[in-house]
Each structure stands twice: as C-alpha cells, then as structure tokens.
Scaffold this active site. Structure first.
Site, PDB file in Angstrom:
ATOM      1  N   GLU A 147       0.832  -1.206   0.000  1.00  0.00           N
ATOM      2  CA  GLU A 147       0.000   0.000   0.000  1.00  0.00           C
ATOM      3  C   GLU A 147       0.865   1.254   0.000  1.00  0.00           C
ATOM      4  O   GLU A 147       0.563   2.235  -0.703  1.00  0.00           O
ATOM      5  CB  GLU A 147      -0.937  -0.006   1.204  1.00  0.00           C
ATOM      6  N   THR A 159      -3.503   2.680   5.528  1.00  0.00           N
ATOM      7  CA  THR A 159      -4.833   2.500   6.135  1.00  0.00           C
ATOM      8  C   THR A 159      -4.884   1.430   7.210  1.00  0.00           C
ATOM      9  O   THR A 159      -5.857   1.370   7.966  1.00  0.00           O
ATOM     10  CB  THR A 159      -5.881   2.150   5.060  1.00  0.00           C
TER      11      THR A 159
END
Length: 342
Positions: free
Chosen positions: A148, A186
C-alpha cells in the site's frame, strides 16, 4: 458451543479464583473480512466465473494465505509483476493499490486490467495527488516495503516522504514547514499513528491533517474490540497471516492494552497448547483479510480443549459494502484479444 454476550468484568464474583472460573472464549465482533477485502475476493471469483481461467493477479489479492491458496485452486495465478503476464490476458490489481507506473506496465504489456483497489486506499491516493498538485510536502506514515505504501508513494514520488514511526521524525526535512501534510497507510495501529502525528506536529506546528482519517474503519473497529478483549482475557489469539499489517497490529494493540500474551496464527493447527496453561479466558479475533471459516476452526479446536463457552464481545456494527470493480461489466477477454492485435 454456546454464544452469549460477554458480561462486564465487574460481574464475576470477587471471591472467585481463576481455578474456579469456567473456561471461556471471548469472541470479538466485528472481526474478519472488511468491505474492501470482501469486494476484492469476490472480484477474483467473479472474473474467473465470467472469463474463465486463468485470471492473473498482481501480488496477493489480500494478505491471507488461505484466501490465496483457495483462489489458486479455482484458477487464479498470482504474479509479482504485471510484466510476467503473457500479452492478451487479464490481470487484476490487489486491494492494496498500485502506482501509476504499474497501470502503464499493463498497457505496454497489452493486458486487460481489473482494479480491485480498496476504495479507502483509493481515497488516500487521491489525497496524495491533490496535495502534490498544491505543492505540499507529503509525509506518509507507514511501513517501508508494504504494498500500500509503495502504491501511494508512486502517485507523487517527488513530494512524498515515508515516516515509519515516531523514531523517523527526527530525520524528516521539508522545503516549507507551512506547506506540509500527513497521510497514512490504512492498516496501521491508530495509537501508533497518532503518536507519530504528535511528534510531527511538535516539529512542524503548521502540519496539515487529511480531510478525514486515513486509517480504515475496519482496522479501527478491530483494534477497539481487541482492547476490550485484552481487559478481560489472559490470552489473545488473532487469526491472520504474518504479512498482514492489520493483523500484526491487532497483536501489538492487545499486548499494549495489557493482556499477558497474544499470538498471531494462520490456522488452528499453529496454536501451541502450552499457551493455554493456567488460562481460563481466551480472547479471539481475526484480521480484516481473514474468512470466518478459519475462526470457526479455532473455536472448534478450543472447544475440544474445554473452552466450549463462547461469549460475544461486540463493540461496533458494520454494514458498509462496496460495489464490484466496474471492469467486470465489460467483455475483458475480447478487449485483451484486441490489444494483442494492435
């Protein structure tokens, strides 16, 4: 096994010793699949159903060993890079997101693509693009090497610096302290992230925060439930894979909340019976990329060893769902064949 709501810690008789208390499992709710993971896994299954095997997937669709192995048996082929996929095929990008360069690689490789990036990760990508256009220095809080982080950094590589925890803050340098913003991976620990943010604010008092919290709702909910379990259990077991950041953080959160021991396992067979010695209350949860069948196997394993009483510890309701990638509404096999002809 029986499942009942967990009593408050005060409900146990004060004079009842640990040896006298019945063995129980405190089962977290919510746990397991989040909306983004559910969407990504279903997207692979739908692609295989609609287009037939093989469907290539760049990196693991989600960080869970069981899910990856199950999809491989159905015909998914996982590759490290889009450049490994033969021209004229379909490649799917994982829930963790990819950099723009990966989309370009797929175009050059004449591949039809399905983007299964979690919408919450896409939100962070859009924030990075926006702040880069406004010429901010972007401090991305996250773990080096995580997919990510690589994907988000690729949206604005000239503007983004990675900050891997509070200890990294001292080496951060920016062009203009009045034009600095922080974003985050996240799947981090909420507490750890805010510790890093606080350290950054001490160094850069004008630091701008993103318009909304980057840490996903599911990560926060699972960490909140783990904190609740840690206050009532002597042992916490988190079901999840070692390369799952959100699962690892759940173990960290449990230990920081004061539980004597916490472990991460992929399968019930990985549990060491020695962990149960002297334990009457076992807290159990699972990461956001874990199907509930694996949790049920752990419950059965614990039941066979006397932990048949299951009490639900519910800290939130989750109802969010995401629509499937729009590419699944097209004839991607035909599109891929046309790309080869070009």
């Amino acid at each position: 096994m029986t499942a009942t709501p967990a009593p408050t810690p005060e409900s146990a008789p004060a004079n009842q010793s640990a040896a006298d208390r019945p063995k129980r499992v405190l089962l977290a709710a919510p746990r397991g699949y989040c909306a983004g993971v559910d969407r990504a896994v279903i997207a692979v299954e739908k692609a295989l159903e609609q287009y037939g095997a093989p469907v290539y997937v760049r990196h693991e669709i989600v960080h869970n060993k069981y899910v990856v192995q199950t999809l491989e048996r159905k015909g998914a082929i996982f590759v490290d890079q889009a450049t490994e996929v033969p021209p004229g095929n379909i490649v799917m990008f994982s829930a963790h997101g990819v950099a723009p360069t990966v989309h370009e690689e797929a175009r050059r490789g004449r591949l039809a693509t399905i983007d299964a990036t979690c919408p919450l990760v896409t939100k962070v990508h859009k924030e990075a693009i926006r702040y880069a256009k406004e010429d901010f220095d972007i401090l991305l809080i996250g773990h080096e090497g995580h997919e990510e982080v690589i994907g988000t950094s690729g949206e604005a590589p000239d503007h983004i610096q990675l900050v891997d925890g509070p200890e990294d803050v001292a080496k951060v340098e920016v062009r203009d302290p009045s034009r600095v913003v922080w974003l985050s991976q996240t799947t981090l620990s909420v507490d750890e992230t805010m510790e890093t943010v606080d350290a950054l604010k001490d160094k850069f008092p004008q630091l701008v925060s993103p318009p909304s919290d980057d840490i996903c709702y599911a990560t926060q909910n699972r960490q909140t439930a783990i904190k609740e379990l840690a206050g009532q259990a002597e042992l916490v077991i988190v079901v999840g894979s070692k390369n799952s950041s959100n699962s690892q953080r759940m173990v960290d959160v449990a230990l920081q909340a004061g539980v004597p021991a916490a472990y991460l396992v992929d399968f019930a067979s990985e549990i060491d019976e020695a962990w149960l010695e002297g334990v009457t209350s076992v807290g159990l949860s699972s990461g956001a990329s874990v199907p509930d069948v694996l949790v049920q196997e752990v419950l059965e394993w614990l039941s066979e060893r006397g932990y048949a009483d299951v009490e639900i510890v519910k800290t939130a309701d989750e109802s969010l769902t995401f629509s499937l990638p729009k590419e699944l509404r097209r004839d991607l096999r035909a599109e891929a064949a046309e790309l080869v002809k070009e």
